[in-house]
Design an enzyme around this catalytic site. Structure first.
Site, PDB file in Angstrom:
ATOM      1  N   ALA A  78       0.867  -1.174   0.000  1.00  0.00           N
ATOM      2  CA  ALA A  78       0.000   0.000   0.000  1.00  0.00           C
ATOM      3  C   ALA A  78       0.907   1.228   0.000  1.00  0.00           C
ATOM      4  O   ALA A  78       2.070   1.151   0.422  1.00  0.00           O
ATOM      5  CB  ALA A  78      -0.885  -0.015   1.235  1.00  0.00           C
ATOM      6  N   GLY A  90       0.656  -4.956   0.948  1.00  0.00           N
ATOM      7  CA  GLY A  90      -0.506  -5.017   0.064  1.00  0.00           C
ATOM      8  C   GLY A  90      -0.199  -5.678  -1.276  1.00  0.00           C
ATOM      9  O   GLY A  90      -1.123  -6.167  -1.948  1.00  0.00           O
ATOM     10  N   GLU A 135      -0.599  -9.258  -0.640  1.00  0.00           N
ATOM     11  CA  GLU A 135      -2.031  -9.476  -0.380  1.00  0.00           C
ATOM     12  C   GLU A 135      -2.844  -9.484  -1.684  1.00  0.00           C
ATOM     13  O   GLU A 135      -3.787 -10.264  -1.831  1.00  0.00           O
ATOM     14  CB  GLU A 135      -2.535  -8.402   0.585  1.00  0.00           C
ATOM     15  CG  GLU A 135      -1.892  -8.564   1.958  1.00  0.00           C
ATOM     16  CD  GLU A 135      -2.206  -7.421   2.902  1.00  0.00           C
ATOM     17  OE1 GLU A 135      -1.700  -6.303   2.678  1.00  0.00           O
ATOM     18  OE2 GLU A 135      -2.974  -7.631   3.842  1.00  0.00           O
ATOM     19  N   GLU A 163       4.381  -5.029   7.372  1.00  0.00           N
ATOM     20  CA  GLU A 163       3.593  -3.944   7.976  1.00  0.00           C
ATOM     21  C   GLU A 163       3.994  -3.637   9.414  1.00  0.00           C
ATOM     22  O   GLU A 163       4.006  -2.469   9.825  1.00  0.00           O
ATOM     23  CB  GLU A 163       2.095  -4.292   7.923  1.00  0.00           C
ATOM     24  CG  GLU A 163       1.465  -4.110   6.553  1.00  0.00           C
ATOM     25  CD  GLU A 163       1.557  -5.336   5.666  1.00  0.00           C
ATOM     26  OE1 GLU A 163       2.359  -6.245   5.973  1.00  0.00           O
ATOM     27  OE2 GLU A 163       0.822  -5.395   4.672  1.00  0.00           O
TER      28      GLU A 163
HETATM   29  N1  CAA Z   1       4.567   3.368  -0.689  1.00  0.00           N
HETATM   30  C1  CAA Z   1       4.940   4.539  -1.209  1.00  0.00           C
HETATM   31  N2  CAA Z   1       6.091   4.710  -1.899  1.00  0.00           N
HETATM   32  C2  CAA Z   1       6.890   3.645  -2.040  1.00  0.00           C
HETATM   33  C3  CAA Z   1       6.572   2.383  -1.517  1.00  0.00           C
HETATM   34  C4  CAA Z   1       5.342   2.261  -0.811  1.00  0.00           C
HETATM   35  N3  CAA Z   1       4.903   1.100  -0.311  1.00  0.00           N
HETATM   36  N4  CAA Z   1       7.575   1.535  -1.803  1.00  0.00           N
HETATM   37  C5  CAA Z   1       8.501   2.228  -2.495  1.00  0.00           C
HETATM   38  N5  CAA Z   1       8.087   3.515  -2.644  1.00  0.00           N
HETATM   39  C6  CAA Z   1       8.783   4.612  -3.319  1.00  0.00           C
HETATM   40  C7  CAA Z   1       9.944   5.116  -2.483  1.00  0.00           C
HETATM   41  O1  CAA Z   1       9.486   6.032  -1.507  1.00  0.00           O
HETATM   42  C8  CAA Z   1      10.806   5.747  -3.545  1.00  0.00           C
HETATM   43  O2  CAA Z   1      10.266   7.001  -3.899  1.00  0.00           O
HETATM   44  P1  CAA Z   1      11.222   8.333  -3.838  1.00  0.00           P
HETATM   45  O3  CAA Z   1      12.302   8.047  -4.848  1.00  0.00           O
HETATM   46  O4  CAA Z   1      10.277   9.410  -4.241  1.00  0.00           O
HETATM   47  O5  CAA Z   1      11.737   8.401  -2.453  1.00  0.00           O
HETATM   48  C9  CAA Z   1      10.593   4.823  -4.758  1.00  0.00           C
HETATM   49  O6  CAA Z   1       9.382   4.118  -4.502  1.00  0.00           O
HETATM   50  C10 CAA Z   1      11.718   3.809  -4.915  1.00  0.00           C
HETATM   51  O7  CAA Z   1      11.854   3.116  -3.694  1.00  0.00           O
HETATM   52  P2  CAA Z   1      13.238   2.940  -2.924  1.00  0.00           P
HETATM   53  O8  CAA Z   1      14.162   4.084  -3.247  1.00  0.00           O
HETATM   54  O9  CAA Z   1      12.942   2.688  -1.488  1.00  0.00           O
HETATM   55  O10 CAA Z   1      13.799   1.623  -3.641  1.00  0.00           O
HETATM   56  P3  CAA Z   1      14.790   0.536  -3.025  1.00  0.00           P
HETATM   57  O11 CAA Z   1      15.164  -0.354  -4.148  1.00  0.00           O
HETATM   58  O12 CAA Z   1      15.883   1.178  -2.261  1.00  0.00           O
HETATM   59  O13 CAA Z   1      13.902  -0.277  -1.962  1.00  0.00           O
HETATM   60  C11 CAA Z   1      11.939  -1.447  -1.206  1.00  0.00           C
HETATM   61  C12 CAA Z   1      12.798  -1.020  -2.409  1.00  0.00           C
HETATM   62  C13 CAA Z   1      12.716  -2.413  -0.318  1.00  0.00           C
HETATM   63  C14 CAA Z   1      10.678  -2.132  -1.748  1.00  0.00           C
HETATM   64  C15 CAA Z   1      11.535  -0.199  -0.380  1.00  0.00           C
HETATM   65  O14 CAA Z   1      11.020   0.782  -1.291  1.00  0.00           O
HETATM   66  C16 CAA Z   1      10.501  -0.450   0.650  1.00  0.00           C
HETATM   67  O15 CAA Z   1      10.824  -0.958   1.709  1.00  0.00           O
HETATM   68  N6  CAA Z   1       9.215  -0.098   0.368  1.00  0.00           N
HETATM   69  C17 CAA Z   1       8.146  -0.253   1.312  1.00  0.00           C
HETATM   70  C18 CAA Z   1       7.687  -1.709   1.409  1.00  0.00           C
HETATM   71  C19 CAA Z   1       6.609  -1.851   2.459  1.00  0.00           C
HETATM   72  O16 CAA Z   1       6.811  -1.619   3.621  1.00  0.00           O
HETATM   73  N7  CAA Z   1       5.375  -2.264   2.026  1.00  0.00           N
HETATM   74  C20 CAA Z   1       4.253  -2.423   2.899  1.00  0.00           C
HETATM   75  C21 CAA Z   1       3.446  -1.173   2.893  1.00  0.00           C
HETATM   76  S1  CAA Z   1       2.191  -1.116   4.159  1.00  0.00           S
HETATM   77  C22 CAA Z   1       0.895  -2.032   3.552  1.00  0.00           C
HETATM   78  O17 CAA Z   1       0.976  -2.611   2.475  1.00  0.00           O
HETATM   79  C23 CAA Z   1      -0.322  -2.034   4.410  1.00  0.00           C
HETATM   80  C24 CAA Z   1      -1.423  -2.925   3.975  1.00  0.00           C
HETATM   81  O18 CAA Z   1      -1.363  -4.150   4.104  1.00  0.00           O
HETATM   82  C25 CAA Z   1      -2.647  -2.388   3.500  1.00  0.00           C
END
Ligand code: CAA
Length: 263
Positions: A68, A113, A116, A136
């Protein structure tokens, strides 16, 4: 239907590849993307949509869906967060109820998500670079698009607890061993090719029957065995009202290939 975040490709044979396309956020799901997915699935729900199978994937090589959209969740109220959870859950419920096979083809990150969404498909294929997880709790959240419910039903409660409580990354090979990925392929090209090949194999059968088997699995899988068997018998009976059952059984006795109704 015009979409900003989905690329929908029509493939010969009545198949579609739906790619989530939000590269600036590794295909993370905000409410706009979820609404587009919902509208697309609603359109596909009618048999008249002419679809025999769908692949869901993420645009590019790096990410299926990175979860998400975290940035859009900052400062959400209780009610807004619940609405978002229900919107994501609705998307998975619609995907699950589509009357044809849906395969999630996971390339790269399928986190939160993203995993999911994949769990809402009929089954999951992955490329070797796929990384799964429900991270999460690292954000102070819990899975909200069905992860606490579907993963435990698929891999068992204790495995699901370990995955959800640790938030750890899981490789494609480990996901296959745990049992929530069916097959792993070298790269995205092979992944999509394999997904389409499987859809084509399935569509040689009666899609009407596949759709009814899907319904029996879905409606019966969380019930006790005797209730599930009742559902199976009802649907088995209902299938005899459909043209494909008449055609398939007649073709067998006439020693010819069945001519099933396809779209
Ligand atoms: N939401 C919003 N933006 C996201 C994102 C997310 N889930 N995942 C990545 N992005 C964005 C980053 O913020 C970044 O944007 P900027 O360049 O503007 O900062 C861009 O995508 C590229 O990401 P990274 O620079 O972080 O890329 P990376 O290769 O270094 O890392 C990654 C990749 C490990 C996937 C890392 O981006 C990450 O940890 N993302 C979050 C993953 C996460 O926690 N997902 C769960 C979300 S909560 C959820 O899903 C709740 C639910 O069940 C409903």
């Amino acid at each position: 239907m015009s979409t900003n975040y989905l690329n929908i490709e029509d493939i010969d044979g009545g198949f579609k590849i739906i790619s989530i396309t939000r590269p600036e956020a590794l295909n993370a799901l905000n409410s706009e993307v979820l609404n587009e997915l919902n509208s697309t699935f609603e359109l596909l729900l009618g048999q008249e949509s002419g679809t025999n199978g769908v692949l869901i994937t993420g645009d590019g090589e790096k990410s299926f869906i990175a979860g998400a959209d975290i940035k859009s969740m900052i400062g959400m109220s209780n009610a807004e967060a619940k609405d978002l959870s229900q919107l994501g859950q609705q998307t998975t419920l619609l995907m699950e109820s589509l009357p044809f096979p849906v395969i999630a083809c996971v390339n790269g990150f399928a986190l939160g998500g993203g995993l999911e969404m994949a769990l809402g498909a009929d089954f999951i294929y992955a490329s070797e670079n796929a990384i799964f997880g429900l991270p999460e709790v690292k954000l102070g959240l819990i899975p909200g698009f069905g992860g606490t419910q579907r993963l435990s039903r698929l891999v068992g409660k204790n495995k699901a607890r370990e995955i959800i409580f640790s938030g750890k990354n899981i490789s494609a090979a480990d996901a296959k061993e745990i049992g929530f990925v069916n097959e792993v392929f070298k790269d995205k090209d092979e992944l999509i090719e394999a997904g389409l090949k499987t859809l084509k194999t399935i569509s040689k059968n009666s899609i009407q029957a596949v759709s009814q088997a899907k319904k029996a699995l879905l409606e019966g899988s969380d019930l006790d065995l005797s209730e599930g068997l009742k559902i199976e018998a009802d649907i088995f009976g209902g299938v005899f009202e459909l043209e494909d059952a008449k055609e398939g059984t007649a073709a067998f006795s006439e020693k010819r290939k069945p001519n099933f109704k396809h779209f």
